[in-house]
Write an enzyme that holds these catalytic residues in place. Structure first.
Site, short mmCIF file in Angstrom:
data_model
loop_
_atom_site.label_atom_id
_atom_site.label_comp_id
_atom_site.label_asym_id
_atom_site.label_seq_id
_atom_site.Cartn_x
_atom_site.Cartn_y
_atom_site.Cartn_z
N ARG A 156 -5.99 -14.98 -13.44
CA ARG A 156 -7.85 -14.64 -13.63
C ARG A 156 -8.17 -15.63 -12.47
O ARG A 156 -8.01 -16.58 -12.28
CB ARG A 156 -7.67 -15.61 -15.46
CG ARG A 156 -9.04 -15.06 -15.79
CD ARG A 156 -8.94 -15.70 -17.31
NE ARG A 156 -10.35 -14.64 -18.08
CZ ARG A 156 -11.75 -15.63 -17.31
NH1 ARG A 156 -11.71 -16.08 -15.97
NH2 ARG A 156 -12.69 -14.98 -18.04
N SER B 17 -14.86 -19.41 -11.85
CA SER B 17 -15.44 -19.20 -10.75
C SER B 17 -15.54 -21.01 -10.07
O SER B 17 -15.12 -21.66 -10.60
CB SER B 17 -17.85 -18.95 -10.98
OG SER B 17 -17.08 -17.97 -11.09
N GLU C 37 -8.81 -6.83 4.81
CA GLU C 37 -8.29 -8.29 4.38
C GLU C 37 -7.34 -8.80 5.12
O GLU C 37 -7.29 -10.45 5.25
CB GLU C 37 -6.54 -7.25 3.28
CG GLU C 37 -8.06 -6.69 1.88
CD GLU C 37 -7.36 -5.58 1.18
OE1 GLU C 37 -5.45 -5.75 1.11
OE2 GLU C 37 -7.48 -5.16 0.41
N TYR D 91 0.98 -1.20 -0.64
CA TYR D 91 -0.11 0.35 -0.37
C TYR D 91 0.19 1.64 0.00
O TYR D 91 0.61 2.15 -0.50
CB TYR D 91 -0.84 -0.05 1.21
CG TYR D 91 -2.04 -0.79 1.23
CD1 TYR D 91 -3.15 -0.75 0.15
CD2 TYR D 91 -2.10 -1.77 1.15
CE1 TYR D 91 -4.22 -1.17 -0.63
CE2 TYR D 91 -2.88 -3.26 0.82
CZ TYR D 91 -4.68 -2.18 -0.09
OH TYR D 91 -5.27 -3.54 -0.20
N THR E 97 -21.71 -20.54 -14.84
CA THR E 97 -20.73 -21.47 -13.94
C THR E 97 -20.93 -21.50 -12.48
O THR E 97 -20.85 -22.45 -11.67
CB THR E 97 -19.04 -21.10 -14.35
OG1 THR E 97 -18.72 -19.74 -14.36
CG2 THR E 97 -18.75 -21.89 -15.69
N PHE F 3 -16.11 -10.17 -13.99
CA PHE F 3 -14.99 -11.01 -14.19
C PHE F 3 -13.91 -9.46 -14.05
O PHE F 3 -13.78 -9.92 -15.23
CB PHE F 3 -15.07 -12.36 -14.48
CG PHE F 3 -15.26 -12.91 -14.01
CD1 PHE F 3 -14.47 -13.70 -12.45
CD2 PHE F 3 -16.70 -13.84 -14.08
CE1 PHE F 3 -14.92 -14.45 -11.50
CE2 PHE F 3 -17.09 -14.52 -12.59
CZ PHE F 3 -16.21 -15.20 -12.11
N GLY G 281 -23.97 -17.71 -21.77
CA GLY G 281 -22.72 -18.30 -21.48
C GLY G 281 -22.48 -19.50 -20.58
O GLY G 281 -22.70 -19.56 -19.64
N VAL G 282 -20.34 -18.79 -20.72
CA VAL G 282 -19.94 -19.53 -19.27
C VAL G 282 -20.57 -18.72 -18.49
O VAL G 282 -19.73 -19.33 -16.95
CB VAL G 282 -18.69 -18.96 -20.05
CG1 VAL G 282 -18.07 -18.18 -19.85
CG2 VAL G 282 -17.69 -20.10 -18.91
N GLY G 283 -21.41 -18.19 -17.98
CA GLY G 283 -21.65 -16.92 -16.91
C GLY G 283 -22.49 -18.42 -16.57
O GLY G 283 -23.08 -17.64 -14.98
#
Length: 421
Positions: A204, A207, A138, A96, A293, A416, A289-291
């Site tokens: 990357r 899901s 975090e 940071y 997952t 994403f 689509g791949v959404g």
């Protein structure tokens, strides 16, 4: 040290400047920071630098912070999304001050004499306050991951084609240690070396595409082959000019027995199947689509939980049956559970496609048509909507739901990419 009232006012006074010059400031910051700290290239998406997504996302975040610096709870959703992403990349407190130094430096470089010493000091204090917010959140997230504190090697134990361009990877930890569970809808970050990149790695998020199981020794992710540049020059690859780089590296180059690095499950897009208060709340799962997952994980997890009686509407759209995801599984699930419906839209119908099996409707997902058939639970003010697909489509769905009076807190969108919606 907390900001003084005068510093708060100075930061808020920079809002018009940030609206005009925000992206120039953050672009300058990233250029200088990555130049001076080459190892940071492993932390940030180089593709997002090239497209401008990363600088734009930070510019929007800095602007929102300045606008709400005296009302930080309004930023809670954005903070949580970013903190989850940070922990998936192992961003640490020591990072940071480096970011802060280059951000304030970029203010001076872009604004010149307009950046007075008083404004500089106000923004140094403001950045310190914001950094503390993220560091504290975090730290809480890191405390939940046990001894999994760095990238961990996972081996592919199975590959399974889901359609013509999506393949599922079943992966297990090389060290054989127990895996933490996760909440359905969350993701893993996968990090791989870039061939010819002289030590460069990129990551990357994917899901988790199967429901959590007690005692499981593996995870499942599903990867789409992207339509992108093949055999691009290494200069373009390391410069971030190749779209879909990590997905395609995995899809084409990684097979059973191969190893890549993974961080613990993360993400604020999830359903808690153990939430007994949700047992009567309808669940509408909208994917393109791949959404699909994260939504298949959500559906299966709910149906294997104490809240299995929740009404569930699975709605999926794809270009063709060759790109539809988990539709056979969704059909089978709907046939077994009277509280589940599955509806599929295909834009292109093939000769081999059968209505009622491969699809129910032609064209793109038509929300008006679904509403007419009472498949969107609009009459129930407790219904929850989980939406995953291309960003533009998700925003259209959100606008449509807004116009139907669905409160934003009941709409959940998975993104994403860098930033927020």
């Amino acid at each position: 040290m907390p900001l003084t009232p005068a510093q708060v006012n100075l930061v808020k006074a920079t809002v018009p400047i940030l609206k005009q010059h925000g992206k120039a400031i953050t672009t300058t910051m990233y250029n200088n920071m990555l130049r001076d700290n080459p190892k940071f290239k492993n932390l940030f998406s180089l593709r997002a630098q090239v497209t401008g997504e990363q600088p734009l996302a930070l510019a929007k975040s800095v602007l929102a912070y300045a606008q709400h610096i005296d009302d930080l709870p309004k930023l809670q959703h954005a903070v949580e999304r970013i903190a989850q992403k940070h922990t998936s990349l192992f961003i640490k407190p020591e990072h940071y001050p480096i970011v802060g130094k280059h951000l304030v430096g970029a203010f001076g470089e872009v604004l010149g004499p307009a950046l007075t010493p008083e404004i500089t000091e106000a923004w140094i204090a403001a950045y310190g306050q914001l950094a503390d917010v993220f560091i504290n959140r975090e730290a809480a997230l890191y405390s939940q991951t046990g001894d999994w504190k760095t990238w961990r090697d996972f081996k592919i134990i199975k590959k399974e084609a889901e359609n013509e361009t999506v393949t599922s990877y079943y992966i297990e930890p090389v060290d054989g240690k127990k895996l933490p569970s996760f909440l359905p809808g969350q993701y893993l970050s996968v990090q791989v070396p870039i061939p010819g990149g002289d030590g460069l790695v990129q990551s990357r998020q994917f899901s988790l595409s199967a429901a959590p199981q007690s005692g499981a020794n593996h995870y499942r992710i599903s990867v789409k082959l992207e339509d992108t540049i093949e055999n691009a020059p290494i200069e373009d690859v390391v410069a971030g000019k190749v779209y879909g780089l990590i997905s395609n590296l995995l899809y084409r180059n990684y097979n059973v027995g191969d190893v890549f690095e993974v961080s613990p499950p993360a993400g604020e897009f999830f359903v808690d199947p153990a939430d007994a208060s949700a047992i009567k709340k309808p669940l509408v799962l909208l994917s393109a689509g791949v959404g699909a997952t994260p939504l298949i994980s959500i559906q299966d997890a709910v149906l294997n939980s104490e809240t299995a009686s929740r009404p569930i509407n699975w709605i999926h759209g794809a270009y063709s049956s060759g790109s539809a995801c988990f539709t056979a599984e969704a059909r089978e699930t709907a046939a077994k559970h009277e509280n589940v419906t599955a509806k599929i839209f295909l834009e292109t119908i093939r000769d081999s496609d059968t209505v009622g099996k491969d699809y129910d409707f032609t064209g793109r997902i038509n929300l008006d048509k679904l509403a007419e058939e009472n498949l969107l639970q609009l009459g129930d003010s407790t219904a929850e909507y989980y939406i995953c697909g291309p960003e533009e489509w998700m925003l259209l769905v959100r606008d449509w739901l807004d116009n139907k009076g669905v409160a934003r807190e009941r709409q959940h969108l998975e993104l994403f990419k860098t930033g927020d919606l």
